[in-house]
Design an enzyme around this catalytic site. Structure first.
Site, PDB file in Angstrom:
ATOM      1  N   ARG A 104       0.853  -1.178   0.000  1.00  0.00           N
ATOM      2  CA  ARG A 104       0.000   0.000   0.000  1.00  0.00           C
ATOM      3  C   ARG A 104       0.894   1.234   0.000  1.00  0.00           C
ATOM      4  NH1 ARG A 104      -4.471   1.549   4.467  1.00  0.00           N
ATOM      5  NH2 ARG A 104      -2.660   2.016   5.713  1.00  0.00           N
ATOM      6  N   THR A 108      -0.756   7.609  -1.122  1.00  0.00           N
ATOM      7  CA  THR A 108      -2.061   7.513  -1.797  1.00  0.00           C
ATOM      8  C   THR A 108      -2.934   6.420  -1.195  1.00  0.00           C
ATOM      9  OG1 THR A 108      -1.268   5.850  -3.345  1.00  0.00           O
ATOM     10  CG2 THR A 108      -0.969   8.166  -3.988  1.00  0.00           C
ATOM     11  N   ASP A 200       0.570  -1.481  12.509  1.00  0.00           N
ATOM     12  CA  ASP A 200       0.995  -2.043  11.223  1.00  0.00           C
ATOM     13  C   ASP A 200       1.274  -3.533  11.412  1.00  0.00           C
ATOM     14  OD1 ASP A 200       2.737  -2.959   9.074  1.00  0.00           O
ATOM     15  OD2 ASP A 200       2.783  -0.862   8.457  1.00  0.00           O
ATOM     16  N   ASP A 203       4.726  -4.930  10.077  1.00  0.00           N
ATOM     17  CA  ASP A 203       5.862  -4.525  10.914  1.00  0.00           C
ATOM     18  C   ASP A 203       5.853  -5.262  12.250  1.00  0.00           C
ATOM     19  OD1 ASP A 203       6.920  -2.836   9.048  1.00  0.00           O
ATOM     20  OD2 ASP A 203       6.106  -1.001   9.922  1.00  0.00           O
TER      21      ASP A 203
END
Ligand code: PRP
Ligand code: URA
Length: 209
Positions: A104, A108, A200, A203
């Site tokens: 991703r 944007t 995340d 991560d």
């Protein structure tokens, strides 16, 4: 319109809460993703067709039920989806695993596909696309479109944590795809992160930043 199944089993809720905590480290986070994926596999396969088989127990001959040799496939969205594969394979050891690589764009929020490898008999398999996070829904919607372009006829989507925005997007773009979740959260924040979410997922699974 696709159905949304939220697994509110106490074991899943408990494990999700530990996963969400900011102080939960990589090792425990990875173990929890794996365990919740296993529990979700149990629910995801509830509709598998059974067939009668004749067997012999130490006591007598009998007719019992076994799964009807359905062809299944799991497709993790790289990277974070990898965290759910082993847990699912523990419950469904014979399924084939395809991979789809998407990231991703942080600005944007649009997904970019960089890898796709699927089993050859795509049209005959029932697929489960797996990714811990369904945020804007862009990554999952694109992954499902790629699978369909390759000929997939039957697809489910399994995620740990979803925002309503992501669920809505899948329902609009892929009304034939049912969605299986461990938790349906409140909303997205301005950076496209799920709130309260768990941060995340990639991560936290792989110890990167
Ligand atoms: C995360 C997550 C999903 C996607 C969800 O992946 O694992 O794939 O974002 O967001 P969306 O619903 O708004 O598309 P990311 O792009 O961070 O890549 P990673 O798995 O390599 O960490
Ligand atoms: N991707 C993640 O890993 N977490 C979010 O909250 C949103 C997208």
């Amino acid at each position: 319109m696709s159905k949304v199944h939220v697994f509110d089993h106490p074991l899943i809720q408990h494990k999700m809460t530990i996963m969400r905590k900011v102080e939960t480290g990589t090792k425990q986070f990875r173990e929890l993703v794996d365990e919740v994926a296993s529990l979700m596999a149990y629910e995801l396969t509830r509709d598998l067709p059974l067939t009668d088989v004749e067997i012999e127990t130490p006591v007598t001959k009998t007719t019992q039920k076994m799964i009807e040799g359905k062809k299944l496939g799991i497709v993790p969205i790289l990277r974070a989806g990898l965290g759910m594969v082993d847990g699912m394979l523990r419950m469904m050891p014979n399924v084939k695993v395809g991979h789809i690589g998407l990231y991703r764009d942080p600005e944007t929020l649009e997904p970019t596909e960089y890898y796709l490898k699927l089993p050859t008999d795509v049209a005959e398999r029932d697929f489960v696309v797996v990714d811990p996070m369904l945020a804007t829904g862009g990554s999952a919607a694109d992954a499902i479109s790629s699978l369909k372009k390759q000929g997939a006829q039957s697809i489910k989507l399994a995620c740990l944590c979803a925002a309503p925005e992501g669920v809505k997007r899948i329902q609009e773009e892929h009304p034939d795809v049912d969605i299986y979740l461990a938790a349906l959260d409140e909303k997205l924040n301005d950076h496209g992160y799920i709130v309260p979410g768990l941060g995340d997922a990639g991560d936290r699974l792989f110890g990167t930043k």
